[in-house]
Design an enzyme around this catalytic site. Structure first.
Site, PDB file in Angstrom:
ATOM      1  N   PRO A  92      82.384   4.345  33.054  1.00 20.87           N
ATOM      2  CA  PRO A  92      82.633   2.922  32.829  1.00 20.87           C
ATOM      3  C   PRO A  92      84.167   2.356  32.756  1.00 20.87           C
ATOM      4  O   PRO A  92      84.425   1.314  33.122  1.00 20.87           O
ATOM      5  CB  PRO A  92      81.808   2.401  31.582  1.00 20.87           C
ATOM      6  CG  PRO A  92      81.299   3.618  30.910  1.00 20.87           C
ATOM      7  CD  PRO A  92      81.600   5.052  31.941  1.00 20.87           C
ATOM      8  N   GLU A 120      77.954  10.755  24.923  1.00 23.49           N
ATOM      9  CA  GLU A 120      79.158   9.689  24.917  1.00 23.49           C
ATOM     10  C   GLU A 120      80.240   9.876  25.824  1.00 23.49           C
ATOM     11  O   GLU A 120      81.187   9.144  26.139  1.00 23.49           O
ATOM     12  CB  GLU A 120      79.550   9.666  23.424  1.00 23.49           C
ATOM     13  CG  GLU A 120      78.802   9.614  22.327  1.00 23.49           C
ATOM     14  CD  GLU A 120      77.641   8.277  22.642  1.00 23.49           C
ATOM     15  OE1 GLU A 120      78.076   7.320  22.743  1.00 23.49           O
ATOM     16  OE2 GLU A 120      76.440   8.577  22.365  1.00 23.49           O
ATOM     17  N   ARG A 158      76.136   7.592  54.592  1.00 27.74           N
ATOM     18  CA  ARG A 158      75.695   6.681  55.430  1.00 27.74           C
ATOM     19  C   ARG A 158      76.866   6.363  56.318  1.00 27.74           C
ATOM     20  O   ARG A 158      76.587   5.752  57.629  1.00 27.74           O
ATOM     21  CB  ARG A 158      74.891   5.510  54.955  1.00 27.74           C
ATOM     22  CG  ARG A 158      75.424   4.504  54.261  1.00 27.74           C
ATOM     23  CD  ARG A 158      74.456   3.602  53.709  1.00 27.74           C
ATOM     24  NE  ARG A 158      74.053   2.621  55.005  1.00 27.74           N
ATOM     25  CZ  ARG A 158      75.036   1.748  55.156  1.00 27.74           C
ATOM     26  NH1 ARG A 158      76.250   1.532  54.821  1.00 27.74           N
ATOM     27  NH2 ARG A 158      74.799   0.946  56.352  1.00 27.74           N
ATOM     28  N   ASP A 173      79.838  -1.794  63.690  1.00 26.53           N
ATOM     29  CA  ASP A 173      80.530  -2.730  64.475  1.00 26.53           C
ATOM     30  C   ASP A 173      81.187  -3.758  63.226  1.00 26.53           C
ATOM     31  O   ASP A 173      80.746  -4.204  62.492  1.00 26.53           O
ATOM     32  CB  ASP A 173      80.077  -3.226  65.726  1.00 26.53           C
ATOM     33  CG  ASP A 173      78.907  -4.402  65.350  1.00 26.53           C
ATOM     34  OD1 ASP A 173      79.071  -5.269  64.578  1.00 26.53           O
ATOM     35  OD2 ASP A 173      77.839  -4.289  65.882  1.00 26.53           O
TER      36      ASP A 173
HETATM   37  C1  4G1 Z   1      80.816   1.769  27.123  1.00 26.50           C
HETATM   38  C2  4G1 Z   1      77.693   2.320  33.614  1.00 26.50           C
HETATM   39  C3  4G1 Z   1      79.977   2.644  27.396  1.00 26.50           C
HETATM   40  C4  4G1 Z   1      77.563   3.671  32.798  1.00 26.50           C
HETATM   41  C5  4G1 Z   1      80.710   0.534  27.738  1.00 26.50           C
HETATM   42  C6  4G1 Z   1      78.395   2.704  34.676  1.00 26.50           C
HETATM   43  C7  4G1 Z   1      79.000   1.537  29.097  1.00 26.50           C
HETATM   44  C8  4G1 Z   1      79.323   5.811  35.017  1.00 26.50           C
HETATM   45  C9  4G1 Z   1      78.746   4.719  34.189  1.00 26.50           C
HETATM   46  C10 4G1 Z   1      78.983   2.648  28.272  1.00 26.50           C
HETATM   47  C11 4G1 Z   1      78.147   4.694  33.041  1.00 26.50           C
HETATM   48  C12 4G1 Z   1      79.808   0.313  28.998  1.00 26.50           C
HETATM   49  C13 4G1 Z   1      78.811   3.893  35.026  1.00 26.50           C
HETATM   50  C14 4G1 Z   1      78.155   3.727  28.635  1.00 26.50           C
HETATM   51  C15 4G1 Z   1      78.096   5.966  32.169  1.00 26.50           C
HETATM   52  C16 4G1 Z   1      78.838   8.812  29.433  1.00 26.50           C
HETATM   53  C17 4G1 Z   1      77.594   9.322  29.831  1.00 26.50           C
HETATM   54  C18 4G1 Z   1      79.139   7.409  29.711  1.00 26.50           C
HETATM   55  C19 4G1 Z   1      76.857   8.071  29.965  1.00 26.50           C
HETATM   56  C20 4G1 Z   1      77.890   6.836  29.790  1.00 26.50           C
HETATM   57  C21 4G1 Z   1      79.996  -0.837  29.535  1.00 26.50           C
HETATM   58  C22 4G1 Z   1      77.334   6.205  28.502  1.00 26.50           C
HETATM   59  N1  4G1 Z   1      79.404   4.114  36.307  1.00 26.50           N
HETATM   60  N2  4G1 Z   1      77.779   5.751  30.722  1.00 26.50           N
HETATM   61  N3  4G1 Z   1      78.364   5.049  28.043  1.00 26.50           N
HETATM   62  O1  4G1 Z   1      77.206   3.344  29.337  1.00 26.50           O
HETATM   63  O2  4G1 Z   1      78.545   7.041  32.548  1.00 26.50           O
HETATM   64  O3  4G1 Z   1      79.565   5.322  36.359  1.00 26.50           O
END
Ligand code: 4G1
Length: 252
Positions: A92, A120, A158, A173
């Site tokens: 995130p 986490e 893709r 295109d």
């Molecule tokens: C704090 C969302 C924590 C989540 C704030 C979009 C989300 C990876 C993404 C989290 C993840 C917000 C993503 C949260 C993601 C460690 C493993 C991070 C899962 C994890 C808004 C948990 N795009 N989330 N934390 O979701 O990996 O790429």
């Protein structure tokens, strides 16, 4: 292009790429994908890949050591250094994935190494030492980075040359919604009249220029109404013609 994916759930990624449109990219060898489980690089009987966060708090954190050992094995097998294939951590914290970033990723000659987090997230020292780029799918909570990694894989696959067949290839295109930065115009198929609602006559006219004009107008108006941010972006990128601007000003 070769992609390596570091994940505690390799079967999620494997089952995803074994089906769908993107399967073609892998079957044809345009993309080569290998999943790596950090658990296979973890020590001890328990093969721990996570531990409790220093400072306390809920949840667990991915240990840096199994990730580093896993990444080292990948770099050795690829026989490349970190700058030929970037390590992308889906998080995130990252910049939001968009088609510009997808296009840039698809153009990477040496592919990429993808890391999806769990719990986490990952110990910050591994991120600082090894991660080249962080990419996010958006602002919501997920239980892992695998889904964002799969979204990236789908979007990148893709764009590999020869992956889209003839009926898809319009996507390459310059008029395609892929490249215009605008929303797509509405789509209609048979029957011409469904539940009393007709198909817009322009689409049935058989006149290619008229159809193209109708679609462009719809695309511009829909984007202006729903995603004004995309209009501003397209304008800045020089993707809007004088005629487009007249349509947006309501002068046509
Ligand atoms: C704090 C969302 C924590 C989540 C704030 C979009 C989300 C990876 C993404 C989290 C993840 C917000 C993503 C949260 C993601 C460690 C493993 C991070 C899962 C994890 C808004 C948990 N795009 N989330 N934390 O979701 O990996 O790429």
């Amino acid at each position: 292009m070769r992609i390596d994916v570091i994940t505690l759930f390799p079967e999620m990624i494997q089952s995803f790429i074994e089906q769908g449109v993107t399967r073609r990219a892998y079957d044809s060898g345009h993309m080569v994908l290998k999943c790596w489980n950090p658990r296979d690089f973890a020590d001890g009987n328990y093969r721990r890949v996570d531990d409790r966060p220093f400072g306390g708090g809920p949840g667990m954190v991915m240990l840096p050591e199994p990730l580093a050992a896993c990444l080292l094995a990948i770099r050795q097998e690829r026989a490349d250094d970190r700058h030929s294939a970037p390590l992308i951590y889906f998080s995130p914290t990252g910049e939001t994935l968009d088609q510009t970033l997808v296009r840039e990723s698809a153009a990477s000659a040496n592919g990429a190494v993808l890391l999806g987090g769990r719990y986490e997230g990952v110990d910050q020292r591994f991120i600082d030492a090894h991660v080249d780029r962080q990419i996010s799918l958006g602002d919501f909570v997920l239980s892992g980075g695998e889904l964002p990694a799969m979204a990236w894989l789908d979007a990148v696959a893709r764009l590999q040359p020869g992956v889209l067949n003839d009926s898809d290839s319009h996507a390459q295109d310059s008029f395609s919604p892929d490249l215009s930065g605008l929303l797509d115009s509405p789509h209609f198929t048979r029957p011409e009249v469904w539940q009393g609602v007709s198909t817009p006559p322009a689409l049935l006219s058989g006149h290619h220029a008229l159809i193209a004009d109708w679609r462009r107008t719809q695309s511009l108006q829909l984007t202006a109404a729903n995603r004004p941010d995309l209009i501003a972006k397209a304008r800045k990128a020089g993707l809007l013609s004088a005629k487009d601007e007249r349509i947006l000003a309501g002068k046509t």
